[in-house]
Design an enzyme around this catalytic site. Structure first.
Site, PDB file in Angstrom:
ATOM      1  N   ASP A 192       4.772  83.906   6.512  1.00  9.97           N
ATOM      2  CA  ASP A 192       5.321  83.415   5.249  1.00  9.97           C
ATOM      3  C   ASP A 192       6.303  84.420   4.637  1.00  9.97           C
ATOM      4  OD1 ASP A 192       5.705  82.428   2.665  1.00  9.97           O
ATOM      5  OD2 ASP A 192       3.650  82.801   2.010  1.00  9.97           O
ATOM      6  N   HIS A 365       2.059  83.741  -2.927  1.00 16.25           N
ATOM      7  CA  HIS A 365       2.701  84.217  -1.699  1.00 16.25           C
ATOM      8  C   HIS A 365       2.728  85.740  -1.649  1.00 16.25           C
ATOM      9  CE1 HIS A 365       4.125  80.144  -0.730  1.00 16.25           C
ATOM     10  NE2 HIS A 365       4.315  80.017  -2.029  1.00 16.25           N
TER      11      HIS A 365
END
EC number: 3.1.-.-
Length: 558
Positions: A192, A365
């Site tokens: 990610d 994130h």
């Protein structure tokens, strides 16, 4: 020796629409199946999904779809995928339930029953391949990373993740499993990249709850909290803070209620008290300083719903003086203009606005230090940054190099790029069909660049219509030209322009009628060209020009 291909069909050079294909010999493993909510230039488009052409052409080779978490960017495209491809879907308990909700909402593939629940201990064996999972921390429980073990090493996909050492048990990362996978040998890591450029670290989720409690305590009236419906962690924090401050929560919208019901049923969302939730009928029983209005919107973001509240056009709740609007999402850069417009409307409606991002960095994130830690734990031979725009992928590539991955072993792919591992070496090896499929209402993929171009022209310059009735047999105009303008010029103030345009259209038609075998397409194109030249000379604008030519077959003058 396995032959391995890695192909991103979405989720690269964009924020969302995650879908990655891992081919091991003849088997295809699909990782996530997400959608993307469109930005402003995609006029009228509801959602964007990946192009499934390659998978449809090879559907007999697909072992299954493996999901990392229940957000729309990971499960939202499943209803459209399952219309033409019937393969098993694997995901954790909450992820599968949210995927079922996504299928139910669209009404597509209602008979599909190939959902399979896994957990972090599950190992699924295929020929020469074992698929395993490991727990990760994200803004929704039951998030996992995926490990595809092959004879050449593992291909690991992190999904959306971050590290939070104070996370509760339900959200805790399984560091030992990640370390074990790394020790077994990782051929390639797909990780990610969403926050790869962040200069600030995420705060602990415990700190977020404390901030919410302070905000609710200091608000004199109602607090309207805006967040994402599938952000279960944020919902839990809101519920906990409401209970601590003795406030009641009213949830707007059916989607939010459905998500909350599923999460509570599975034990992934815990109500601190049964009476913390109230219905709309009971709102009048509570003073403003006892209420929290929870707004999540219907299409992935609450901003549009907040704008309706500010304009007194919301079906359930409108802004009144004294309201505090508390935005608990962290908008992307592309959303900054929309957020600014929303805040302006809210202030004009006599509300005050507070953003949680003004106090500290909050995200689901990983920031650069977390990203480097993941790479160090897994020690991949090859590295592929995914989930993010190109600059974020490039920043993530730089981080990977800083912790020892040589640039020659780092690939920054675009959609459809094939990364091939063959003869002990990984390299770029061509492309497969990939791109965006636009969803507009019930239309799937029937909106292309030409339609979008016309919509943009209509939005920018309006439409200019010339209506004419002719008799081919008599070789003359029977009525018109009648000129109609919408969104281009105000007709009453542009009489000369309208008159001259009518004369131009009349002359083109009369010239064509001299030849009884004229082509309709040629006639219409000549009208467009002539009017376009004239209107641009006069206004420096190019509206969409629509000639409407009608033929009267049995016309007799009385």
């Amino acid at each position: 020796m396995n032959k391995i291909n890695i192909v991103p069909l979405g989720g690269v050079r964009e924020n969302g629409k995650n879908m990655y294909v891992v081919e091991v010999d003849e088997l295809i493993f699909v990782l996530d199946c997400g959608l993307l909510y469109p930005e402003n230039e995609l006029l009228g488009i509801d959602v964007v999904i990946p192009d499934f052409t390659y998978l449809e052409e090879n559907k007999n080779r697909i072992a299954g779809v493996f999901l990392t978490h229940g957000h729309e960017d990971a499960v939202g495209a499943l209803p459209y995928f399952l219309e033409n491809i019937d393969v098993p879907i694997f995901g954790t308990e909450l992820t599968i339930e949210l995927a079922k909700l996504a299928v139910k909402e669209t009404g597509l593939s209602p008979k599909f029953d190939g959902f399979h629940v896994i957990n972090e201990k599950t190992a699924i064996e295929f020929e020469n391949v074992v698929v395993k999972f490991f727990r990760t921390t994200h803004s929704i429980p039951d998030s996992v990373g995926i490990c595809i073990q092959t004879t050449e090493g593992s291909v690991v996909y992190t999904g959306d993740f971050k590290f939070d050492h104070s996370a509760s048990e339900m959200y805790r990362t399984d560091f030992s499993k990640i370390t074990e996978i790394g020790s077994g040998g990782v051929l390639a890591l797909l990780s990610d990249s969403s926050d790869a450029e962040s200069p600030v670290e995420n705060v602990s989720d415990l700190r977020v709850t404390e901030e919410m409690v302070d905000t609710f305590n200091n608000a004199d009236g109602r607090v309207i909290v805006a967040c994402i419906a599938s952000n279960i962690l944020r919902l839990q924090q809101i519920f906990d803070a409401a209970y601590q401050t003795k406030r009641k929560i009213f949830m707007t919208g059916t989607k939010l209620v459905e998500v909350v019901d599923v999460a509570i049923k599975l034990g992934k969302l815990v109500l601190p008290s049964r009476d913390v939730l109230v219905t709309q009928e009971n709102l009048d029983k509570f003073a403003p300083d006892e209420l929290i209005i929870l707004e999540t919107g219907q299409s992935g973001d609450p901003m549009e719903a907040l704008q309706r509240m500010a304009k007194n056009k919301h079906k359930q709740i409108n802004i009144v003086e004294g309201d505090l609007v508390y935005i608990t999402t962290t908008p992307s850069i592309s959303m900054e203009k929309i957020v600014a417009k929303t805040k302006n409307l809210l202030y004009r409606a006599d509300a005050t606005v507070k953003e949680i991002s003004e106090a500290f960095k909050v995200s689901g994130h990983a920031t650069p230090n977390d990203l480097k830690l993941m790479i160090n734990l897994l020690q991949p031979k090859y590295f592929i940054p995914v989930q993010g725009e190109y600059r974020l992928q490039a920043a993530h590539a730089q981080l990977a190099n800083e912790v020892g991955v040589p640039f020659k072993n780092i690939f920054i792919p675009g959609k459809g790029d094939v990364i091939e591992y063959k003869d002990g070496r990984m390299r770029m090896a061509g492309q497969v069909p990939a791109g965006n499929v636009l969803i507009d209402g019930i239309g799937v993929g029937d909106i292309g660049n030409i339609v979008l171009r016309d919509r943009k022209l209509l939005a920018d310059n309006g439409i200019f219509v010339a209506v004419i009735t002719i008799s081919r047999r008599q070789g003359k105009i029977l009525s018109g030209p009648e000129i109609i303008s919408r969104g281009f010029v105000y007709m009453k103030a542009s009489e000369d322009l309208i008159k001259n345009s009518a004369e131009i259209a009349r002359k083109v038609v009369e010239d064509n009628l001299k030849n009884k075998d004229f082509e309709w397409a040629t006639l219409k194109q000549e009208i467009r060209d002539s009017l376009s030249r004239y209107l641009f000379e006069e206004t420096k604008r190019r509206p969409v020009i629509l000639p409407i030519i009608m033929e009267a077959s049995n016309y007799s003058k009385k």
